[in-house]
Scaffold this motif. Structure first.
Motif, PDB file in Angstrom:
ATOM      1  N   GLU A 250       0.827  -1.208   0.000  1.00 20.70           N
ATOM      2  CA  GLU A 250       0.000   0.000   0.000  1.00 20.70           C
ATOM      3  C   GLU A 250       0.864   1.261   0.000  1.00 20.70           C
ATOM      4  N   SER A 282      -5.834   0.061  -0.572  1.00 13.89           N
ATOM      5  CA  SER A 282      -6.938  -0.460   0.222  1.00 13.89           C
ATOM      6  C   SER A 282      -8.258  -0.033  -0.421  1.00 13.89           C
ATOM      7  N   GLU A 284     -10.705   1.764   0.763  1.00  9.83           N
ATOM      8  CA  GLU A 284     -11.001   3.184   0.970  1.00  9.83           C
ATOM      9  C   GLU A 284     -10.143   4.071   0.082  1.00  9.83           C
ATOM     10  N   ASP A 285      -8.857   3.752  -0.007  1.00  6.99           N
ATOM     11  CA  ASP A 285      -7.963   4.560  -0.837  1.00  6.99           C
ATOM     12  C   ASP A 285      -8.302   4.423  -2.321  1.00  6.99           C
ATOM     13  N   THR A 286      -8.705   3.240  -2.724  1.00  8.92           N
ATOM     14  CA  THR A 286      -9.107   3.065  -4.124  1.00  8.92           C
ATOM     15  C   THR A 286     -10.292   3.948  -4.470  1.00  8.92           C
TER      16      THR A 286
END
Length: 492
Positions: A250, A282, A284-286
């Protein structure tokens, strides 16, 4: 021994002084001869064997105190007085030929006497400040402690301590891997970030990446320092290699995503963001990366359309309020403000519509109301502000509701120079009585203050506030009318 004692007795009973004569040259030459004889006579008196243990060497290389040294010392001090008269002596004289010439070497006594041409005795400071003498003086060596600063015998612990004090230390002497690791451990134990970073730079330069990464994996403090250093210096390739070695997928993806900041061309940045969506982020980050890509894509469309409208002069709002900057690469909140300012009335189906942005990017109600209020208040569109807070219930009744609190609405309206009538309408909607009175008094909403004291049945405060309004004004008449109302039961 009897012969030596006889010569000694003859020497002490003889006299070297002669009667005064006007012949200076002969007298001075005779004194030199007598001095030479006196020195030569000392050879039989002085026992050289006694000085073997105390033998000293002069700067000329001859033992100090020896017969040859004494002759040269005497000659060097005496010959200077005859420097200007040597040419008057006869070269063929046997006495002159036997006399030694001036010695070029400097003894200790000649150093402290100074230059022979000086008419008077020099002080010690004058002698050492003299240029001619200084050239022949030996160089004074520095203390060993100073040379130790640059020596190579410092231990890792001593080296770290010296670095903490700001001393110059060479780390090149630490050649083996073991010494380098001990040095790094000592730096970490010293809790000095600058020293740790300096040692890490040295290790990064002198060790292979695989070895450095392997050793840092078990030294988390040093590892964090190196990662932060690489981020600050922009060594992206080495940082990615380190994160991959540590299996931090990540962080690798985030580091690659950070590269979009260095891409100036908007089309290339959009394509780069599209590639970043597939990186191992992750969940959320995606989602954030996807929103970033979508927002930039919207900004490109809005910018092209608005630039065309502004250039053609087909829109009144662009003529009245020309754009100050491009919308490209702006944050989501800035894009929403821009849309509420220039495209507030557009239908939800257009990309530039505020409601479309709110729905697409799931903007919370509080954020949307704050941004829309600031944009419409700046345009002094009070009807839009009123519609922003007006809601209807299932019976068809309307009321005002603000998800951000009406006290914040009042502050935003006041910053945009809203009229008193507009301010009073929203000050009345503040539920907390103390907050309402403070805002009404601060922004001079007299009607709100009077009505609040009336509802509180506070005769004293209402009477005191009467002195703060203008004499003969409508507010004063309103206060008098309330005070004279016999139906109100005052609490004081």
């Amino acid at each position: 021994m009897s012969r030596a004692r006889a010569d000694e007795e003859e020497y002490w009973h003889s006299s070297k002084f002669r009667a005064f004569t006007f012949d200076d040259d002969d007298d001075e030459l005779s004194q030199l001869k007598e001095s030479k004889r006196a020195v030569n006579s000392l050879r039989d008196i002085v026992d050289d064997d006694d000085d073997d243990d105390l033998e000293r060497v002069s700067w000329s290389g001859e033992p100090v105190g020896s017969i040859s040294w004494s002759i040269k010392e005497t000659a060097s001090s005496s010959t200077s007085s005859l420097e200007g008269r040597d040419s008057s002596l006869q070269k063929g004289s046997s006495s002159y030929a036997a006399f030694p010439k001036q010695v070029s070497s400097y003894s200790l006594s000649s150093l402290f006497k100074g230059r022979n041409k000086l008419p008077s005795f020099q002080s010690l400071s004058d002698v050492f400040s003299d240029t001619g003498v200084k050239n022949y003086a030996p160089e004074l060596r520095r203390p060993k402690t100073e040379y130790k600063d640059y020596s190579s015998d410092w231990s890792p612990k001593d080296t770290v301590r010296r670095m903490q004090r700001g001393k110059v230390c060479s780390l090149e002497r630490f050649r083996s891997l073991q010494d380098k690791l001990v040095l790094l451990d000592e730096a970490v134990a010293g809790h000095d970030g600058n020293v740790i970073t300096a040692v890490l730079i040295f290790l990064k330069r002198t060790l292979r990446r695989e070895i450095l990464f392997r050793e840092l994996e078990v030294r988390q403090v040093a590892l964090c320092h190196l990662i932060h250093f690489l981020k600050e210096t922009g060594e992206q390739k080495l940082l990615l290699d380190l994160l991959r070695f540590l299996d931090r997928t990540e962080e690798v993806a985030l580091s690659q995503y950070r590269e979009h900041l260095n891409i100036q061309d908007v089309e290339k940045r959009r394509e780069f963001l599209k590639v970043c969506i597939g990186l191992p982020f992750s969940a959320e980050d995606t989602s954030h990366i996807q929103d970033h890509y979508t927002l930039l894509e919207r900004q490109i469309i809005i910018e092209a359309n608005d630039r065309h409208l502004e250039t053609a002069g087909q829109s009144e709002i662009f003529r009245k309020y020309p754009r100050k900057a491009s919308i490209l690469n702006m944050p989501l909140v800035t894009t929403l403000f821009y849309s509420c300012f220039y495209h507030y009335t557009e239908a939800e189906g257009t990309f530039s519509s505020p409601t479309n942005l709110k729905k697409t990017f799931k903007i919370p109600d509080k954020q949307y109301v704050l941004t829309a209020l600031a944009a419409r208040a700046k345009l002094r569109a009070w009807d839009d502000v009123d519609a922003l807070f007006t809601t209807k219930n299932w019976l068809g009744y309307t009321k005002k509701k603000a998800p951000i609190g009406f006290h914040r609405v009042v502050e935003i309206l006041q910053r945009n120079n809203a009229p008193v009538q507009v301010l009073q309408e929203y000050v009345r909607l503040v539920e907390d009585v103390e907050t309402r009175l403070n805002l009404a008094t601060k922004y001079k909403c007299h009607d709100v203050v009077i009505e609040t004291y009336r509802d509180l049945k506070d005769r004293i405060q209402l009477t005191a506030y009467k002195c703060k309004v203008e004499r003969g004004s409508a507010e004063e008449e309103k206060i008098n009318s309330i005070l004279n109302n016999m139906q109100i039961r005052w609490k004081n």
